[in-house]
Enzyme design. Structure first.
Site, PDB file in Angstrom:
ATOM      1  N   GLY A 155       2.281   2.661   5.355  1.00 39.61           N
ATOM      2  CA  GLY A 155       3.438   1.794   5.602  1.00 39.61           C
ATOM      3  C   GLY A 155       4.196   2.218   6.855  1.00 39.61           C
ATOM      4  O   GLY A 155       4.660   1.391   7.639  1.00 39.61           O
ATOM      5  N   GLU A 185       5.693  -3.270   0.654  1.00 42.21           N
ATOM      6  CA  GLU A 185       5.626  -3.093  -0.801  1.00 42.21           C
ATOM      7  C   GLU A 185       4.900  -1.775  -1.047  1.00 42.21           C
ATOM      8  O   GLU A 185       3.671  -1.714  -0.961  1.00 42.21           O
ATOM      9  CB  GLU A 185       4.869  -4.271  -1.435  1.00 42.21           C
ATOM     10  CG  GLU A 185       5.575  -5.611  -1.274  1.00 42.21           C
ATOM     11  CD  GLU A 185       6.815  -5.740  -2.151  1.00 42.21           C
ATOM     12  OE1 GLU A 185       6.869  -5.056  -3.197  1.00 42.21           O
ATOM     13  OE2 GLU A 185       7.720  -6.511  -1.790  1.00 42.21           O
ATOM     14  N   GLY A 188       0.838  -1.202   0.000  1.00 36.93           N
ATOM     15  CA  GLY A 188       0.000   0.000   0.000  1.00 36.93           C
ATOM     16  C   GLY A 188       0.864   1.239   0.000  1.00 36.93           C
ATOM     17  O   GLY A 188       2.040   1.191  -0.382  1.00 36.93           O
ATOM     18  N   CYS A 240       1.104   0.113  -9.118  1.00 34.95           N
ATOM     19  CA  CYS A 240       2.223   0.674  -8.355  1.00 34.95           C
ATOM     20  C   CYS A 240       3.438   0.933  -9.231  1.00 34.95           C
ATOM     21  O   CYS A 240       4.189   1.870  -8.987  1.00 34.95           O
ATOM     22  CB  CYS A 240       2.592  -0.248  -7.203  1.00 34.95           C
ATOM     23  SG  CYS A 240       2.910  -1.931  -7.734  1.00 34.95           S
TER      24      CYS A 240
END
Ligand code: NAD
Length: 490
Positions: free
Chosen positions: A201, A218, A196, A252
């Site tokens: 994070g 990630e 996310g 992403c």
């Protein structure tokens, strides 16, 4: 399809305790058990593809091709590879020993970490939850899954199917948003795998730090695309339109912005326009090959940033909030301080920055955070090498974009602010395994061991030095010219 029901907060501690108890019972350790569960995970996806199509259409208007390529197909392939390779991945690995312990069979045992937590994101809601789960199951852990509530239909479907295909004693789901996830994070896990944004994070990592729990993060970032003057412009435009507008730009590793060498920008825009026309048959809104923005909040975020740009919108303009439709948008002549350059766009807007040299682009990229991905379009090897040698990023693709995602033998992950750790293929197994250094000594040869026992003597010292320390390794030589020069000066 029903809306997503959040897990009652009072149920959370019990679910976690059960997963912990199951791990301690040893149920998930046998390789055969792990393989059976991986088959279950494979079949969960394979036998319900129509339902996943419907769910991901409701969540993101995702075309079936994009679901297969970027989600269902990949999860199935990861399961197949893990089942095939598990014996190999899990077997003890021999390592080199010193003269003293060579006979003790020094090796690494690959052991499960314990109970792990996987938190998924909404843009690839099936893949980003279940692909890491393949590694966690293969490594013999019990697993708590937390799907993204922002893709509720896919989350609800996985929640319904999981108990049908996997052992509920070992693999569970908790649904919810920030409140539920915060409560989950108060518990001790043996690893947390999060996908996310970097801002959440940081919250995840802070919560994990309280329990000394290791994390894989990630995350995202502004992934640049260098387009050199020598590139085949028409080919570049085709590959860029596909990779940028795949999943409506909500990827992403999507190209975030272009750094284009001055002189080819008008031709590039012309080719981008022609390709958008061709791929989406003149109307992306009615095309079955173009997705939607996930919700109104993200739609408005993108429209606000678009309103603030000082660049020239050369393609796009027709948008429709009632349908969460944002037309593929290209913005030319974007300056480094433009609103579009502030943070990751995560939508179908492609800014073009024009530079006088690729070096100017390199300097720009190096002023910011290391991106998750970096792309180069050029036919000139020197240009390619120069860009790769002078930049940093999680991954790189030359003359294409996005395709690194499906090469599961390559590490997938970021560096610096774009992430911590990487996965896919065997790396997913390794992330969720503990490498337990192991020596198995015999109750024999005690005379040799006497060297290390007190009372220490000069003789024992010189024997120990001879056995443990290879002087030759540190002698000055051509490979170590600094040491040779220093010795010559003495
Ligand atoms: P998201 O909103 O789905 O959030 C991710 C997860 O965090 C969800 O499960 C959500 O419930 C949870 N969460 C939200 N608020 C929380 C809180 N306060 N405390 C604890 N948990 C919370 O996804 P997102 O953050 O919008 O994802 C988009 C970002 O993710 C982009 O930056 C994108 O680049 C990045 N991303 C990275 C990868 C990758 O593989 N590196 C893949 C997809 C997305």
């Amino acid at each position: 399809m029903t809306a997503l029901a959040f897990t009652p907060v009072d149920d959370i501690p019990k679910i976690i305790q059960e997963l912990r108890a199951t791990f301690q019972s040893g149920l998930t350790k046998p390789l055969q058990y792990r393989k059976e569960q991986l088959k279950g995970l494979h079949n969960l996806v394979a036998e319900n593809e129509a339902a996943f199509r419907e769910a991901s259409y409701l969540d993101l208007h995702k075309p079936p091709m994009e679901l297969m390529l970027g989600e269902a197909g990949m999860v199935k392939q990861e399961c197949v590879d893990a089942i095939k390779e598990l014996d190999n991945w899990a077997k003890p690995q021999k390592v080199k020993g010193t003269l003293l312990n060579r006979l003790d069979g020094p090796h690494i045992r690959k052991e499960p970490l314990g109970m792990v937590l996987i938190i998924g994101a909404w843009n690839y809601p099936l893949n980003l939850l279940l692909a890491p789960a393949v590694g966690a199951i293969a490594a013999g852990n019990t697993v708590l899954l937390k799907p993204s509530e922002v893709a509720p239909h896919t989350a609800a479907l996985i929640t319904k199917l999981l108990p049908v295909y996997l052992d509920q004693r070992a693999y569970r789901i908790i649904n919810g948003a920030a409140v539920e996830t915060t409560l989950v994070l108060e518990h001790k896990f043996d690893h947390i795998f999060y996908t996310g944004s970097g801002s959440i994070g940081r919250i995840i990592m802070a919560a994990a730090a309280k329990q000394l729990t290791p994390v894989t993060l990630e995350l995202g970032g502004k992934s640049p695309v260098f387009v050199a003057k020598d590139t085949d412009v028409a080919l570049t435009a085709r590959r860029l339109v596909w990779s940028k507008f795949y999943n409506c730009g909500q990827t992403c590793i999507a190209p975030d912005y272009l750094i284009v060498e001055r002189g080819i920008e008008q031709e590039l825009v012309k080719q981008l326009r022609a390709t958008i026309q061709e791929f989406y048959q003149g109307n992306p809104q009615t095309s079955g090959s173009y997705g939607r923005i996930v919700n109104n909040q993200h739609y408005n975020r993108l429209m606000n940033v678009l309103k603030r740009t000082r660049g020239e919108v050369v393609i796009g303009g027709h948008n429709d909030e009632s349908d969460l439709f944002l037309h593929p948008t290209i913005v030319l002549n974007v300056q480094p301080d433009d609103a579009l350059m502030e943070s990751e766009l995560f939508g179908p807007i492609l800014p073009i920055m024009i530079v006088d040299s690729m070096q100017q682009g390199i300097d720009h990229v190096n002023k910011g955070d290391q991106p998750l991905a970096l792309y180069v379009f050029s036919k000139n090897q020197k240009t390619i090498d120069h860009i790769l040698d002078n930049t940093r990023s999680g991954s790189v693709v030359v003359n294409d974009a996005l395709t690194q995602f499906v090469v599961t033998s390559m590490p997938f992950g970021g560096t610096g602010p774009s992430g911590i750790g990487n996965y896919h293929g065997q790396r997913s197994f390794d992330i969720f395994s503990h490498e337990r250094g192991t020596l198995i000594k015999k109750q024999a040869m005690e005379k040799v061991n006497n060297i290390r026992y007190p009372p220490y003597t000069e003789k024992k010292l010189s024997w120990a030095q001879w056995v443990l320390y290879d002087k030759k390794k540190y002698a000055p030589n051509a490979a170590n010219p600094g040491a040779a020069a220093a010795k010559a000066k003495l």
